[in-house]
Design a protein around this motif. Structure first.
Motif, PDB file in Angstrom:
ATOM      1  N   ARG A 117       0.768  -1.173   0.047  1.00  0.00           N
ATOM      2  CA  ARG A 117       0.000   0.128  -0.106  1.00  0.00           C
ATOM      3  C   ARG A 117       0.955   1.205   0.079  1.00  0.00           C
ATOM      4  NH1 ARG A 117      -1.609   3.761   2.846  1.00  0.00           N
ATOM      5  NH2 ARG A 117      -0.757   3.401   4.756  1.00  0.00           N
ATOM      6  N   GLN A 118       1.806   1.323   1.062  1.00  0.00           N
ATOM      7  CA  GLN A 118       2.887   2.581   0.893  1.00  0.00           C
ATOM      8  C   GLN A 118       3.735   2.705  -0.411  1.00  0.00           C
ATOM      9  OE1 GLN A 118       5.270   2.760   4.483  1.00  0.00           O
ATOM     10  NE2 GLN A 118       3.499   2.238   5.803  1.00  0.00           N
ATOM     11  N   ALA A 119       4.071   1.435  -1.010  1.00  0.00           N
ATOM     12  CA  ALA A 119       4.847   1.765  -2.348  1.00  0.00           C
ATOM     13  C   ALA A 119       3.809   2.167  -3.249  1.00  0.00           C
ATOM     14  CB  ALA A 119       5.371   0.333  -2.473  1.00  0.00           C
ATOM     15  N   LYS A 120       2.586   1.799  -3.664  1.00  0.00           N
ATOM     16  CA  LYS A 120       1.842   2.243  -4.527  1.00  0.00           C
ATOM     17  C   LYS A 120       1.517   3.730  -4.192  1.00  0.00           C
ATOM     18  CE  LYS A 120      -0.697  -1.732  -5.782  1.00  0.00           C
ATOM     19  NZ  LYS A 120      -1.878  -2.654  -5.546  1.00  0.00           N
ATOM     20  N   ALA A 121       1.297   4.217  -2.783  1.00  0.00           N
ATOM     21  CA  ALA A 121       1.027   5.394  -2.733  1.00  0.00           C
ATOM     22  C   ALA A 121       2.164   6.412  -2.920  1.00  0.00           C
ATOM     23  CB  ALA A 121       0.524   5.509  -1.055  1.00  0.00           C
ATOM     24  N   ALA A 122       3.304   5.869  -2.726  1.00  0.00           N
ATOM     25  CA  ALA A 122       4.316   6.939  -2.916  1.00  0.00           C
ATOM     26  C   ALA A 122       4.777   6.957  -4.524  1.00  0.00           C
ATOM     27  CB  ALA A 122       5.691   6.094  -2.050  1.00  0.00           C
ATOM     28  N   ARG A 123       4.298   5.925  -5.358  1.00  0.00           N
ATOM     29  CA  ARG A 123       4.570   6.170  -6.797  1.00  0.00           C
ATOM     30  C   ARG A 123       3.473   6.732  -7.227  1.00  0.00           C
ATOM     31  NH1 ARG A 123       2.904   1.256 -10.546  1.00  0.00           N
ATOM     32  NH2 ARG A 123       1.068   1.759  -9.635  1.00  0.00           N
ATOM     33  N   THR A 124       2.323   6.832  -6.567  1.00  0.00           N
ATOM     34  CA  THR A 124       1.165   7.625  -6.953  1.00  0.00           C
ATOM     35  C   THR A 124       1.440   9.408  -6.759  1.00  0.00           C
ATOM     36  OG1 THR A 124      -0.520   5.753  -6.892  1.00  0.00           O
ATOM     37  CG2 THR A 124      -1.337   8.356  -6.771  1.00  0.00           C
ATOM     38  N   ALA A 125       1.924   9.525  -5.654  1.00  0.00           N
ATOM     39  CA  ALA A 125       2.229  10.900  -5.201  1.00  0.00           C
ATOM     40  C   ALA A 125       3.443  11.413  -5.970  1.00  0.00           C
ATOM     41  CB  ALA A 125       2.601  10.811  -3.891  1.00  0.00           C
ATOM     42  N   GLU A 126       4.380  10.591  -6.196  1.00  0.00           N
ATOM     43  CA  GLU A 126       5.572  11.182  -7.410  1.00  0.00           C
ATOM     44  C   GLU A 126       4.773  11.519  -8.589  1.00  0.00           C
ATOM     45  OE1 GLU A 126       9.487  12.252  -8.267  1.00  0.00           O
ATOM     46  OE2 GLU A 126       8.091  12.486  -6.423  1.00  0.00           O
ATOM     47  N   ALA A 127       4.094  10.390  -9.235  1.00  0.00           N
ATOM     48  CA  ALA A 127       3.465  10.578 -10.525  1.00  0.00           C
ATOM     49  C   ALA A 127       2.503  12.007 -10.683  1.00  0.00           C
ATOM     50  CB  ALA A 127       2.609   9.614 -11.014  1.00  0.00           C
ATOM     51  N   ARG A 128       1.970  12.272  -9.321  1.00  0.00           N
ATOM     52  CA  ARG A 128       1.292  13.512  -9.394  1.00  0.00           C
ATOM     53  C   ARG A 128       2.030  14.603  -9.357  1.00  0.00           C
ATOM     54  NH1 ARG A 128      -3.136  11.413  -5.017  1.00  0.00           N
ATOM     55  NH2 ARG A 128      -4.465  10.328  -6.647  1.00  0.00           N
ATOM     56  N   ARG A 129       3.267  14.764  -8.567  1.00  0.00           N
ATOM     57  CA  ARG A 129       4.087  15.841  -8.594  1.00  0.00           C
ATOM     58  C   ARG A 129       4.769  15.937  -9.986  1.00  0.00           C
ATOM     59  NH1 ARG A 129       9.285  17.119  -8.129  1.00  0.00           N
ATOM     60  NH2 ARG A 129      10.038  14.896  -8.136  1.00  0.00           N
ATOM     61  N   LEU A 130       5.301  14.895 -10.598  1.00  0.00           N
ATOM     62  CA  LEU A 130       5.915  15.036 -11.735  1.00  0.00           C
ATOM     63  C   LEU A 130       4.884  15.854 -12.879  1.00  0.00           C
ATOM     64  CD1 LEU A 130       8.250  12.014 -11.867  1.00  0.00           C
ATOM     65  CD2 LEU A 130       8.675  14.186 -11.758  1.00  0.00           C
ATOM     66  N   ARG A 131       3.575  15.141 -12.920  1.00  0.00           N
ATOM     67  CA  ARG A 131       2.563  15.813 -13.815  1.00  0.00           C
ATOM     68  C   ARG A 131       2.400  17.384 -13.581  1.00  0.00           C
ATOM     69  NH1 ARG A 131      -0.270  10.542 -12.662  1.00  0.00           N
ATOM     70  NH2 ARG A 131       0.181   9.295 -14.624  1.00  0.00           N
ATOM     71  N   ALA A 132       2.536  17.491 -12.294  1.00  0.00           N
ATOM     72  CA  ALA A 132       2.262  19.128 -11.999  1.00  0.00           C
ATOM     73  C   ALA A 132       3.431  19.694 -12.369  1.00  0.00           C
ATOM     74  CB  ALA A 132       2.008  19.389 -10.785  1.00  0.00           C
ATOM     75  N   ALA A 133       4.454  19.195 -12.672  1.00  0.00           N
ATOM     76  CA  ALA A 133       5.858  19.838 -13.183  1.00  0.00           C
ATOM     77  C   ALA A 133       5.817  19.626 -14.528  1.00  0.00           C
ATOM     78  CB  ALA A 133       6.999  19.205 -12.525  1.00  0.00           C
ATOM     79  N   GLY A 134       4.854  19.121 -15.367  1.00  0.00           N
ATOM     80  CA  GLY A 134       4.725  19.127 -16.690  1.00  0.00           C
ATOM     81  C   GLY A 134       5.347  17.965 -17.321  1.00  0.00           C
ATOM     82  N   TYR A 135       5.767  16.928 -16.733  1.00  0.00           N
ATOM     83  CA  TYR A 135       6.134  15.628 -17.324  1.00  0.00           C
ATOM     84  C   TYR A 135       4.841  14.847 -17.554  1.00  0.00           C
ATOM     85  CZ  TYR A 135      10.842  16.153 -15.442  1.00  0.00           C
ATOM     86  OH  TYR A 135      12.184  16.711 -15.118  1.00  0.00           O
ATOM     87  N   GLN A 136       5.132  14.061 -18.773  1.00  0.00           N
ATOM     88  CA  GLN A 136       4.108  12.885 -19.233  1.00  0.00           C
ATOM     89  C   GLN A 136       4.647  11.812 -18.278  1.00  0.00           C
ATOM     90  OE1 GLN A 136       4.393  12.630 -23.317  1.00  0.00           O
ATOM     91  NE2 GLN A 136       2.591  13.837 -23.700  1.00  0.00           N
TER      92      GLN A 136
END
Length: 85
Positions: free
Chosen positions: A31-50
């Motif tokens: 659960r924590q690993a998936k949550a960490a990946r999701t949070a990092e994906a959101r951060r990167l999308r907000a920074a303009g990454y695909q």
């Protein structure tokens, strides 16, 4: 903008040594690993990454072993990854 690749392995979450053995809540770690990946994906999308998120099942990971002061233990886990461009 450079490409980014990150991995989130459940073994890196909630694993701790207890004397000569270990404690690890596998379900909570997943659960924590998936949550960490999701949070990092959101951060990167907000920074303009695909971002492309994916998983790789049955990855062999080890803890302990020679020189660590702990026994060698092996686990098969699903690792969670993301690539961002």
């Amino acid at each position: 903008m450079n490409g980014i690749q990150k991995s989130f392995s459940p073994i890196d979450y909630t694993f701790e040594w207890d004397g000569d053995w270990y404690r690890w809540d596998r379900e909570e770690a997943i659960r924590q690993a998936k949550a960490a990946r999701t949070a990092e994906a959101r951060r990167l999308r907000a920074a303009g990454y695909q971002v492309r998120a994916f998983s790789m099942p049955d990855q062999l990971v080890r803890r302990g072993g020679i020189g660590s002061g702990h026994p060698d233990v092996e686990f098969y886990v699903t690792a969670y990854y993301l690539n961002a461009f």
